[in-house]
Design an enzyme around this catalytic site. Structure first.
Site, PDB file in Angstrom:
ATOM      1  CG  PHE A  66      -1.855   1.250   1.130  1.00 38.46           C
ATOM      2  CD1 PHE A  66      -3.003   1.201   0.353  1.00 38.46           C
ATOM      3  CD2 PHE A  66      -1.559   2.426   1.786  1.00 38.46           C
ATOM      4  CE1 PHE A  66      -3.839   2.310   0.237  1.00 38.46           C
ATOM      5  CE2 PHE A  66      -2.383   3.539   1.684  1.00 38.46           C
ATOM      6  CZ  PHE A  66      -3.534   3.479   0.910  1.00 38.46           C
ATOM      7  CG  ASP A  79       5.922   3.850   1.526  1.00 37.61           C
ATOM      8  OD1 ASP A  79       5.887   4.608   2.515  1.00 37.61           O
ATOM      9  OD2 ASP A  79       4.943   3.682   0.773  1.00 37.61           O
ATOM     10  CE  LYS A 103      -0.235   7.050   6.339  1.00 33.70           C
ATOM     11  NZ  LYS A 103      -1.462   7.745   5.955  1.00 33.70           N
TER      12      LYS A 103
END
Length: 400
Positions: A140, A225, A254
């Site tokens: 994801f 990531d 984030k």
């Protein structure tokens, strides 16, 4: 307005691209939120790690307020006095040289993909338009057209083709498959050190070190990531460090925005990043003064190591308590720092039903892939609050 009235407004006027739990948050502080009816909940999702430092961390709020009184946006057409210090200290935190600031995690992933392709053509001398990037199944990395082009989640993909070519998908954790997929046209390998959306999936021991070795051997960029796994969540600044691995490129987001503004970044060595030149890539809001000020404050919080240590110690407590549930309504538990994937026995209830039951008991969590729930409380959570989370989950799986 009541909870029902707020939810009705959303259902009427907001696109139905989410299926949230029936709670309407009105205020929040630390690890707790309060809904419009005055009920309090322990937040054990933390904005998918965007709230690593909790809601309204006093230092981050102070910095944001101060910057709001000075300047918020200039665009990169001009310099601002916050960007340089932010990039310098974020690069140092990552042990890298150069930062390319963006806004969202998906933008940062797209940036890293463009960087890898440009590097492949200019430095590795891959023939034009033939570069490939190897990715892992069940990944994801966001939901743009290009990113869902290499997703293996049918819900993310179906109805959005035609897809962007140039990606090779191999099973996550399978180093042999990764090795077989890398060839002379490979620009980069893109992996999550821990797969968050997939259910906090931890790779086999030695996998990340093996990917690093392979990338070095075959002159391929290793892109990590760390949008969810980075910035303290796993008990280290970056999850890659759990195996002593340093990638060529970090993708961050984030928590970098402190739960206040969207901030993301690609961080790499100078010789990699220098292939990006004026006009190749950009963002109106990327690197804006407000984002840079908040991002810089986040970096300062991480420089002390306090939050990494909290995640490590409280993660051990969380793992011990959750592991005791295996065979008692829970089929498996996976943890890395203060981050856990909990597989509920499918015959008992679905992940959604478990989260609804936790909601009724004052705990916020989120399901994924059927029977799995994800737990990621803010790093400011206390040992007592970790115990509270585990006690409520124990009661849910016990049917109390």
């Amino acid at each position: 307005m009541s909870t029902h009235e707020h939810i009705d407004l959303v259902n009427r006027y907001a696109a139905h691209n989410y299926h949230p739990l029936p709670v309407v948050v009105a205020s929040a502080e630390g690890a707790w939120v309060t809904d419009v009816e005055g009920r309090r909940y322990l937040d054990c999702l933390a904005g998918y790690s965007a709230l690593n430092f909790g809601h309204r961390h006093p230092e981050l709020v102070r910095v944001a307020h101060e910057q709001l009184d000075r300047a918020t946006l200039t665009s990169r057409a001009f310099h601002n006095d916050q960007l340089g210090p932010f990039c310098r200290d974020l690069a140092a935190l990552a042990g890298m040289d150069v930062v390319l600031p963006m806004n969202t995690g998906a933008e940062a992933v797209e940036t890293a993909l463009k960087l890898a392709r440009k590097w492949a053509y200019e430095v590795k001398k891959v023939p034009a338009d033939q570069a490939t990037i190897v990715v892992a199944s069940d990944n994801f990395h966001g939901r743009t057209i290009t990113i869902v082009s290499f997703s293996t989640d049918p819900v993310a993909r179906e109805g959005f083709g035609p897809f962007t070519p140039g990606f090779v998908v191999v099973p996550y954790g399978d180093l042999d498959a990764m090795r077989a997929a890398v060839d002379d046209r490979t620009a980069a390998v893109l992996v999550e050190p821990v797969q968050g959306e997939a259910g906090v999936i931890v790779p086999p021991p030695g996998y990340l070190a093996g990917v690093r070795e392979l990338c070095t051997e075959r002159d391929v960029l290793f892109i990590a990531d760390e949008i969810q796994s980075g910035l303290g969540r796993t008990g280290t600044t970056f999850a890659s460090q759990l195996e002593g691995v340093v990638p060529d490129v970090y993708v961050l987001g984030k928590a970098l925005g402190g739960g206040i503004v969207p901030v993301s970044a690609v961080v790499s060595r100078r010789e990699v990043m220098e292939v990006i030149r004026p006009g190749n890539h950009g963002s109106t809001f990327g690197g804006n003064p407000l984002a840079a000020a908040v991002g810089h404050a986040v970096v300062r919080l991480l420089q002390t190591g306090e939050y990494q240590q909290r995640a490590k110690e409280l993660g051990e407590q969380l793992h011990e308590r959750l592991d005791a549930l295996v065979g008692r309504g829970v089929s498996a538990v996976r943890t890395r720092g203060l981050w856990a994937g909990v597989d509920i026995e499918p015959s008992l209830m679905s992940g959604r039903e478990a989260c609804e039951a936790l909601l009724a008991r004052g705990v916020l969590a989120k399901e994924t892939h059927g029977s799995t729930i994800r737990l990621a409380p803010p790093l400011v959570v206390t040992p007592g609050e970790v115990d509270l989370l585990c006690e409520e989950l124990t009661a849910v799986v016990a049917g109390r």
